[in-house]
Design a protein around this motif. Structure first.
Motif, short mmCIF file in Angstrom:
data_model
loop_
_atom_site.label_atom_id
_atom_site.label_comp_id
_atom_site.label_asym_id
_atom_site.label_seq_id
_atom_site.Cartn_x
_atom_site.Cartn_y
_atom_site.Cartn_z
N GLN A 4 3.52 5.92 -6.10
CA GLN A 4 3.40 5.90 -7.56
C GLN A 4 3.05 7.28 -8.09
O GLN A 4 2.58 8.14 -7.37
CB GLN A 4 2.31 4.91 -7.99
CG GLN A 4 2.64 3.47 -7.73
CD GLN A 4 3.74 2.96 -8.63
OE1 GLN A 4 3.81 3.29 -9.79
NE2 GLN A 4 4.61 2.15 -8.06
N VAL A 22 -3.30 -3.47 -5.43
CA VAL A 22 -2.15 -4.10 -4.77
C VAL A 22 -1.61 -5.23 -5.64
O VAL A 22 -0.40 -5.42 -5.73
CB VAL A 22 -2.56 -4.61 -3.37
CG1 VAL A 22 -1.49 -5.50 -2.77
CG2 VAL A 22 -2.82 -3.43 -2.45
N ILE A 30 0.55 -3.64 -8.25
CA ILE A 30 1.87 -3.26 -7.69
C ILE A 30 2.74 -4.50 -7.57
O ILE A 30 3.92 -4.49 -7.91
CB ILE A 30 1.69 -2.59 -6.32
CG1 ILE A 30 1.04 -1.23 -6.46
CG2 ILE A 30 3.01 -2.47 -5.58
CD1 ILE A 30 1.91 -0.18 -7.08
N ARG A 68 2.19 1.80 -3.36
CA ARG A 68 1.14 2.35 -4.23
C ARG A 68 1.04 3.86 -4.05
O ARG A 68 0.84 4.59 -5.01
CB ARG A 68 -0.20 1.69 -3.90
CG ARG A 68 -1.31 2.27 -4.72
CD ARG A 68 -2.67 1.77 -4.47
NE ARG A 68 -2.89 1.00 -3.29
CZ ARG A 68 -3.96 0.26 -3.10
NH1 ARG A 68 -4.89 0.20 -4.01
NH2 ARG A 68 -4.12 -0.41 -1.99
N HIS A 79 0.84 -1.20 0.00
CA HIS A 79 0.00 0.00 0.00
C HIS A 79 0.88 1.26 0.00
O HIS A 79 0.59 2.23 -0.71
CB HIS A 79 -0.93 -0.01 1.21
CG HIS A 79 -1.83 1.18 1.28
ND1 HIS A 79 -2.82 1.42 0.36
CD2 HIS A 79 -1.86 2.21 2.15
CE1 HIS A 79 -3.43 2.54 0.66
NE2 HIS A 79 -2.87 3.04 1.75
N GLN A 116 -0.68 6.44 -12.12
CA GLN A 116 -0.83 5.07 -11.61
C GLN A 116 -1.30 5.04 -10.16
O GLN A 116 -1.12 4.06 -9.47
CB GLN A 116 0.49 4.33 -11.72
CG GLN A 116 0.96 4.12 -13.13
CD GLN A 116 2.27 3.37 -13.16
OE1 GLN A 116 2.98 3.31 -12.17
NE2 GLN A 116 2.58 2.80 -14.30
#
Length: 98
Positions: free
Chosen positions: A43, A52, A55, A40, A37, A47
């Motif tokens: 990013q 998840v 990723i 993420r 997370h 994106q």
């Protein structure tokens, strides 16, 4: 939404006989989800809404050659894999943030 994603992507087999073993597996799974997370969140804006699983597929499933020596482990990323540049960029972002 994150809870549903966590339940669907991160299944923990709680098949050990000891409660502490199952608890340790569950804690490790939670920490792995938090790491994904956080990746993420780092990013780019394009994106930002990636899952998840996305990723994981983009940043963690890149072929690597691991060369052990007596003092260190060296790893070499694949030069032909399409996500190698993204992995290098993310590593640089994380290094700056640390």
């Amino acid at each position: 939404m994150f809870i549903k994603e966590n339940k669907s992507q991160c299944r923990v087999p709680l098949s050990c006989q000891e409660y502490t073993s199952n608890q340790f597996r569950f804690v490790l799974q939670g920490l792995a989800y938090q790491l994904l997370h956080m990746l993420r969140l780092k990013q780019s804006a394009a994106q930002e809404n990636i899952s998840v699983a996305g990723i994981r597929n983009t940043l963690l499933l890149v072929p690597v050659l691991i060369v052990p020596t007596p003092r260190r482990l060296y790893w070499h990323l694949s030069s032909v894999h399409p996500n190698t540049k993204k992995v290098i960029q993310m590593a640089k972002k994380l290094q700056k943030a640390a």
